[in-house]
Design a protein around this motif. Structure first.
Motif, PDB file in Angstrom:
ATOM      1  N   UNK A 253       0.829  -1.201   0.000  1.00  0.00           N
ATOM      2  CA  UNK A 253       0.000   0.000   0.000  1.00  0.00           C
ATOM      3  C   UNK A 253       0.862   1.249   0.000  1.00  0.00           C
ATOM      4  N   UNK A 254       0.357   2.292  -0.612  1.00  0.00           N
ATOM      5  CA  UNK A 254       0.958   3.606  -0.501  1.00  0.00           C
ATOM      6  C   UNK A 254       0.158   4.350   0.559  1.00  0.00           C
ATOM      7  N   UNK A 255       0.853   4.922   1.521  1.00  0.00           N
ATOM      8  CA  UNK A 255       0.205   5.575   2.658  1.00  0.00           C
ATOM      9  C   UNK A 255       0.637   7.041   2.696  1.00  0.00           C
ATOM     10  N   UNK A 256      -0.336   7.918   2.777  1.00  0.00           N
ATOM     11  CA  UNK A 256      -0.074   9.353   2.923  1.00  0.00           C
ATOM     12  C   UNK A 256      -0.713   9.812   4.227  1.00  0.00           C
ATOM     13  N   UNK A 257       0.087  10.432   5.083  1.00  0.00           N
ATOM     14  CA  UNK A 257      -0.426  10.948   6.346  1.00  0.00           C
ATOM     15  C   UNK A 257      -0.943  12.364   6.138  1.00  0.00           C
ATOM     16  N   UNK A 258      -2.168  12.610   6.564  1.00  0.00           N
ATOM     17  CA  UNK A 258      -2.744  13.942   6.496  1.00  0.00           C
ATOM     18  C   UNK A 258      -2.866  14.500   7.898  1.00  0.00           C
ATOM     19  N   UNK A 259      -2.501  15.745   8.060  1.00  0.00           N
ATOM     20  CA  UNK A 259      -2.584  16.386   9.364  1.00  0.00           C
ATOM     21  C   UNK A 259      -4.010  16.747   9.728  1.00  0.00           C
TER      22      UNK A 259
END
Length: 95
Positions: A32-38
């Motif tokens: 998986x590609x994971x992007x953390x959003x604030x």
């Protein structure tokens, strides 16, 4: 003897506001590609697929999609999922 003034090291560079850095996570359920959003840029309420609870606007969370080549905004939107961080971490124990 007086203390010498020491310059503090520069803090590490931060990602643009509201956007996290993409990273790849592999597990038994795939890669998986994971992007953390604030949470500062989220304006909608999302439903976490792990706990089926709402992620209200302004809440930090993860955006996750299958790692199949590149991803650009607008591409593969149907495969993106918004997860609570703890739910994504525990996804292998939910079944």
């Amino acid at each position: 003897m007086p203390r010498a003034n020491r310059r503090r090291p520069d803090p590490p560079p931060r990602a643009p506001l509201g956007r996290g850095v993409d990273r790849t996570v592999s597990g038994p359920d795939g890669t998986w590609v994971v992007r953390e959003l604030r949470g500062t840029s989220s304006e909608k309420t999302y439903r976490c697929p792990g706990c089926h609870q709402d992620i209200p606007p302004g809440t930090p969370h993860l955006v996750v999609w299958p790692a199949r080549g590149t991803f650009s905004p607008g591409e593969g939107v149907t495969e993106r999922r918004h997860w609570h961080r703890s739910c994504f971490t525990a996804r292998g124990r939910r079944f």
